[in-house]
Design an enzyme around this catalytic site. Structure first.
Site, PDB file in Angstrom:
ATOM      1  N   GLU A 219       0.823  -1.215   0.000  1.00 18.40           N
ATOM      2  CA  GLU A 219       0.000   0.000   0.000  1.00 18.40           C
ATOM      3  C   GLU A 219       0.859   1.269   0.000  1.00 18.40           C
ATOM      4  O   GLU A 219       0.527   2.268  -0.650  1.00 18.40           O
ATOM      5  CB  GLU A 219      -0.903   0.004   1.252  1.00 18.40           C
TER       6      GLU A 219
ATOM      7  N   GLY B  25      13.753  20.495   1.971  1.00 17.83           N
ATOM      8  CA  GLY B  25      13.840  19.047   2.200  1.00 17.83           C
ATOM      9  C   GLY B  25      12.814  18.253   1.411  1.00 17.83           C
ATOM     10  O   GLY B  25      12.643  17.052   1.637  1.00 17.83           O
TER      11      GLY B  25
ATOM     12  N   LYS C 130       5.408   4.204  -9.897  1.00 16.45           N
ATOM     13  CA  LYS C 130       4.110   4.100  -9.220  1.00 16.45           C
ATOM     14  C   LYS C 130       2.999   3.782 -10.230  1.00 16.45           C
ATOM     15  O   LYS C 130       2.106   2.978  -9.953  1.00 16.45           O
ATOM     16  CB  LYS C 130       3.814   5.410  -8.477  1.00 16.45           C
TER      17      LYS C 130
HETATM   18  N1  HSE Z   1       9.985  11.236  -3.773  1.00 20.27           N
HETATM   19  C1  HSE Z   1       8.584  10.987  -3.833  1.00 20.27           C
HETATM   20  C2  HSE Z   1       7.843  12.260  -4.146  1.00 20.27           C
HETATM   21  C3  HSE Z   1       8.016  10.416  -2.565  1.00 20.27           C
HETATM   22  O1  HSE Z   1       8.438  13.318  -4.322  1.00 20.27           O
HETATM   23  O2  HSE Z   1       6.623  12.189  -4.232  1.00 20.27           O
HETATM   24  C4  HSE Z   1       8.341   8.988  -2.379  1.00 20.27           C
HETATM   25  O3  HSE Z   1       7.782   8.218  -3.392  1.00 20.27           O
END
Ligand code: HSE
Length: 429
Positions: free
Chosen positions: A127, A185, A203
């Protein structure tokens, strides 16, 4: 009691550990399950994380976690392909169920890890791999099980979305917005995976497998990033009533699925245009349910920890009831992934052209030759060395035709430099 071993005590590992500790009684009240973290591995045990641990719980050796016979669920939170792949496969071979947030690993090694899991009758929960705290995997796998899904539109990368939002709201350059994201950050020192669309493609690969039951690999996803987006195009997009977003799109047409991640324009009337800053969202259209929108925090310690915990609790309850899912999501359908260049969508094109009679008609003549019809034109702005921006929106055009027309136009003596083209995604409202 269900015993948990965590590998990786970084941002997500800390979030997961804290939630399991803080909400141990709440989870017990809700489910009757007593879930305890019994072992945690991390290569850096010196770092001050502001947490206290029982003696003996921490180790530098991941295999002390994986090989521990008392642990039921292994939680892999180190990211990257190796050694995460070896850890997961070994855990499964030891008949342990696995929870992971590792999108790169699932995108690259889906078939391998799920085949081992199927053979060993174990499960993998993931998930947290897509959209951090938003339960979009569960929504697609369970909530929408009675639908054929034909469209997914995602804003799946918070870093890129932050940068584009900053460029849109403050009219700053890509580099300035990236530096600000790094200072706060939100962006890594090496931001390549995020800004070049690779993280979002990982994703989307996972969402596409679940939603369309098809086998897909990273090479099938047309992937582009936001680093070449200029404030001038963001400004013109606004004038035409659009926002530029890094859009992850998977859509099915006539049995073919087209999957792409790239900066695209979306109408301001579409709810996805209002997803700003580091937020993520996924808009899913099912044949029975119509559109659904899932919105929230796509990263961070607590939101992603929340997603990991949801998998742990789900697995813990099914381990207790000896009730594994009947089928792991191994995608075997023959549905074909369509290559780039075939679909027809509207485009935004910006030329830098000499400001003299006949130029516009020459450009439109070349577009017409490739069967591309213009829906709007803007020419304005200050002349620079006799050149002005000419911006056109087209009606639906086949991508490969658009590229051929653009190449021919760019070779003309009245055009300066390379023209810009951006897809327009109407968003299936
Ligand atoms: N680096 C990803 C983002 C979060 O900037 O959404 C982790 O998947």
């Amino acid at each position: 009691m269900i015993s948990i071993g965590i590998i990786g005590l970084g941002t997500v590992g800390i979030g997961t550990y804290k939630i399991l500790k803080e909400y141990n009684s709440l989870i017990k009240q809700r489910t009757g399950l007593d879930i305890k973290v019994v072992k945690i591995a991390d290569i850096d045990l010196e770092r001050n994380r502001g947490l206290s641990f029982k003696r003996g719980i921490l180790t530098k050796d991941a295999y002390e976690v994986i090989d521990n016979p008392n642990i039921d669920i292994i939680v892999e939170l180190i990211g990257g392909i190796q050694p995460a792949y070896d850890y997961i496969v070994r855990a499964i071979r030891k008949k342990k169920w696995v929870v992971t947030a590792n999108k790169a690993l699932l995108a690259e090694k889906w078939d391998e890890v799920f085949k081992v899991a199927e053979r060993e009758h174990c499960e993998i929960g993931f998930e947290a791999s897509v959209c951090g705290g938003i339960p979009v995997i569960r929504a697609i796998r369970d909530g929408l099980i009675g639908n054929k899904i034909h469209y997914i539109l995602g804003i799946l990368n918070g870093t890129s979305n932050y940068i584009l939002t900053k460029m849109t709201e403050e009219d700053v350059s890509f580099n300035k917005a990236l530096s600000e994201a790094q200072r706060l950050g939100f962006a890594e020192q090496d931001p390549t995976l995020d800004i070049e669309g690779i993280d979002a493609a990982h994703k989307l690969c996972i969402l596409t497998r679940l939603a369309f039951n098809c086998s897909i690999h990273m090479k099938d996803i047309i992937t582009g990033g936001i680093s070449k987006i200029e404030p001038i195009d963001i400004g013109f997009a606004k004038e035409f009533g659009y926002r530029i977003k890094l859009l992850a799109v998977a859509k099915e047409e006539k049995g073919m699925v087209e999957v792409r991640v790239e900066p695209a324009m979306i109408p301001v009337a579409h709810p996805m245009s209002t997803v700003n800053g580091v937020y993520n969202a996924t808009y899913v259209v099912g044949d029975k349910i119509g559109p659904n929108l899932y919105y929230g925090m796509g990263a961070g310690s607590d939101p992603t920890g929340s997603a990991v915990v949801s998998d742990i609790v789900d697995m813990a309850s099914r381990i207790t009831m000896k009730n594994p899912r009947t089928k792991v999501p191994l995608s075997t359908s023959e549905k074909r992934i369509r290559g780039g260049g075939e679909s027809s969508v509207p485009y935004y094109i910006r030329f830098t052209a000499q400001d003299r009679p006949g130029v516009l008609s020459k450009i439109s003549g070349i577009l017409a030759k490739y069967n591309i019809s213009i829906s709007s034109v803007i020419q304005k702005g200050r002349k620079e060395n006799g050149h002005v921006p000419i911006v056109m929106l087209t009606h639906g055009a086949i991508e490969k035709n658009l590229k051929k027309a653009k190449t021919e136009i760019d070779r003309s003596p009245f055009i300066k430099g390379e023209s810009v083209h951006i897809r327009i995604e109407e968003g299936n409202l």
